[in-house]
Each structure stands twice: as structure tokens, then as C-alpha cells.
Design a protein around this motif. Structure first.
Motif, PDB file in Angstrom:
ATOM      1  N   VAL A  50       0.854  -1.183   0.000  1.00  0.00           N
ATOM      2  CA  VAL A  50       0.000   0.000   0.000  1.00  0.00           C
ATOM      3  C   VAL A  50       0.892   1.235   0.000  1.00  0.00           C
ATOM      4  O   VAL A  50       1.843   1.328   0.781  1.00  0.00           O
ATOM      5  N   ARG A  87      -2.190   6.138   4.991  1.00  0.00           N
ATOM      6  CA  ARG A  87      -1.422   4.914   4.768  1.00  0.00           C
ATOM      7  C   ARG A  87      -1.634   3.921   5.900  1.00  0.00           C
ATOM      8  O   ARG A  87      -1.905   2.738   5.683  1.00  0.00           O
ATOM      9  N   SER A  91      -3.894   0.475   5.714  1.00  0.00           N
ATOM     10  CA  SER A  91      -3.137  -0.760   5.929  1.00  0.00           C
ATOM     11  C   SER A  91      -3.742  -1.580   7.063  1.00  0.00           C
ATOM     12  O   SER A  91      -3.890  -2.805   6.962  1.00  0.00           O
ATOM     13  N   VAL A 135      -4.272   6.592  -3.857  1.00  0.00           N
ATOM     14  CA  VAL A 135      -3.974   5.308  -3.222  1.00  0.00           C
ATOM     15  C   VAL A 135      -3.478   4.330  -4.277  1.00  0.00           C
ATOM     16  O   VAL A 135      -4.057   4.223  -5.368  1.00  0.00           O
ATOM     17  N   LEU A 137      -2.333   0.231  -4.679  1.00  0.00           N
ATOM     18  CA  LEU A 137      -2.238  -1.129  -4.136  1.00  0.00           C
ATOM     19  C   LEU A 137      -1.562  -2.004  -5.179  1.00  0.00           C
ATOM     20  O   LEU A 137      -1.944  -1.989  -6.352  1.00  0.00           O
ATOM     21  N   ASP A 150      -5.145   1.707  -8.560  1.00  0.00           N
ATOM     22  CA  ASP A 150      -5.002   3.032  -7.957  1.00  0.00           C
ATOM     23  C   ASP A 150      -6.275   3.833  -8.157  1.00  0.00           C
ATOM     24  O   ASP A 150      -7.041   3.595  -9.098  1.00  0.00           O
TER      25      ASP A 150
END
Length: 257
Positions: A50, A87, A91, A135, A137, A150
Motif C-alpha cells: 500500500v 497509509r 493498511s 492510493v 495497491l 489506484d
């Protein structure tokens, strides 16, 4: 500004980021230090990396006595807990999800989680309108298939946070090894791959890294080679900013998974 580089390899996906963090202290003044860990690893629902570009952490106001230099800012931030970290929150949320593949349903729940978490903080909804965070991933599915997702979180004129549509990339061993970049994307294309600094970047490509530009299949990219190219690109961006400054820099130690 951040720069996150995702490079698929024959043994899974490599994700790398710079460690520069910038703090506004008012009147258009920004201080920087290289202490940010911009990648988190979650073990559920599957192993997934992440990262967040743009605003990933929000810190309290910097005391006046700590504003004069990066050497004062770094220890202050190291000892200061963020008011909110997208973040860290995302997570932690992912680590609570049941085991399984990253699918559309999970992504949609993750997007809703980002909106709910960020909307709870007035210092986020009071920010300037536009993209707040993006974001990223990245994960590896069975049979060495690498995937990357994203989406952006944007603040509208009505002060409501929304997520953009999800972009996704999937890489199989026979596919060309594209390397999606996030964060300083426009800067990289204008001042690293193009502009007066382009020749400097391309001159650093060697027999190993040049095929990333001309075309190389994922099956021929080792994790070490993927990391070598990501390192080269992030360092080239940092060096370009010395000649073509940006108010939010890219630099510091390379962080990678």
C-alpha cells in the motif's frame, strides 16, 4: 510530492518510493526531510503493498522553533504522531479483511473506507479543492500475475470527498514490462523523460536497464533488475529537481518491497 514506481518482475511485483516529506509552515514556505516510509505491507486479504501519494500523513502545526531547518524538522517529525495517516489506517483495515484475492468488492469497500476516514477530519475537508491523495495497491496473484490498482480521493467545490474510478493493470510473464508511476508523474514526463534533462537520464541507462524503455517482457525481469530501474528513475527525478525545482521535492533514501 512523492514518486512511487511499480515494476512487475518474473517473481512478483516490486514497488519503490522516495522518502522525502514536505511540511508547509505558512507564507508559502515548505521544509523537507527524508524520513517518510511511504510503503506499507499487509498480509491480508493477500500480501499487498500500500502506498499513498499526495497527502498520506497529516501532522500537527510545526512549532516556530522547529521551522528554520530540515535538521530540526526531521527529529521533530520522528517524535510526532500524525494527526491522521491514510497509509496507516488503510493498511490496518486491509489487515482485518478475510483472506482472498483483491477483487472489485474489496476495492470498493477500501474506497468507501478512505472517504469515511478522511471525511471525519475537518483539517482535510478544509483543504484546497482538488486531488488530495492517490492510493496505490500492488500485489501478485497466482501464476506470477502482478496486479496494480489506484484511485484518487478528491475534494469537490461542495467540500465533499469522493473517489475517482479505479484504474487497474495486470501483468503476465509474456507481457511487456510497463512500469506505472504515481505522484510526480507529470514532472517525470516533462523533466526526466523529456526536456533538457532527458539526455542525462537516458545516458544512465545501461545494457540491463535500457530494455525497460525499448521493451522487455516481464519474464525476463528479475526482482533485482526491477529494483535497479526503479532506483535509477527515482534518483534521476531527484537530480532533475535540482535543475528544475518544484516546491514539493522528491528525494531521500529509496524505500522498496
Amino acid at each position: 510530492m512523492s514518486l512511487v514506481v511499480v515494476v512487475p518482475s518474473q517473481s512478483g511485483i516490486v514497488i519503490a518510493a522516495d522518502s522525502r516529506t514536505g511540511i508547509s509552515v505558512g507564507n508559502g514556505v515548505h521544509l523537507f526531510c527524508d524520513i517518510a516510509y511511504k510503503i506499507r505491507i499487509c498480509e491480508t486479504p493477500t500480501t499487498v503493498a500500500v502506498s499513498v501519494t499526495g497527502h498520506g500523513d497529516w501532522y500537527p502545526t510545526i512549532p516556530a522553533g522547529k521551522r528554520s531547518a530540515p535538521q530540526q524538522l526531521a527529529p521533530h517529525l520522528s517524535d510526532t504522531r500524525p494527526l491522521f495517516s491514510l497509509r496507516d489506517r488503510l493498511s490496518a483495515w486491509l489487515n482485518e479483511q478475510p483472506a482472498g484475492e483483491i477483487d472489485e468488492a474489496l476495492i470498493n469497500r477500501a474506497r468507501a473506507f478512505c472517504i469515511a476516514e478522511m471525511s471525519a477530519h475537518d483539517f482535510i475537508t478544509a483543504m484546497p479543492v482538488g486531488e488530495i491523495s492517490r492510493v496505490v495497491l500492488a500485489s501478485t496473484r497466482a501464476a506470477n500475475v502482478s496486479v496494480c490498482f489506484d484511485w484518487a480521493v478528491i475534494l469537490g467545490d461542495d467540500r465533499i470527498l469522493r473517489c475517482t474510478e479505479v484504474r487497474s493493470c495486470e501483468y503476465r510473464p509474456q507481457d511487456k514490462c510497463d512500469f506505472p508511476i504515481f505522484g510526480a508523474t507529470d514532472y517525470v514526463h516533462a523533466h526526466v523523460f523529456g526536456g533538457p534533462q532527458a539526455s542525462k537520464f537516458f545516458s544512465k541507462l545501461d545494457a540491463d536497464t535500457a530494455p525497460f524503455v525499448t521493451g522487455i517482457p516481464v519474464r525476463d525481469v528479475t526482482p533485482a533488475l526491477a529494483l535497479k530501474f526503479a532506483d535509477l528513475l527515482i534518483n534521476a527525478t531527484s537530480e532533475a529537481m535540482e535543475a528544475r525545482p518544484h516546491r514539493f521535492g522528491v528525494g531521500g533514501r529509496l524505500m522498496h518491497i
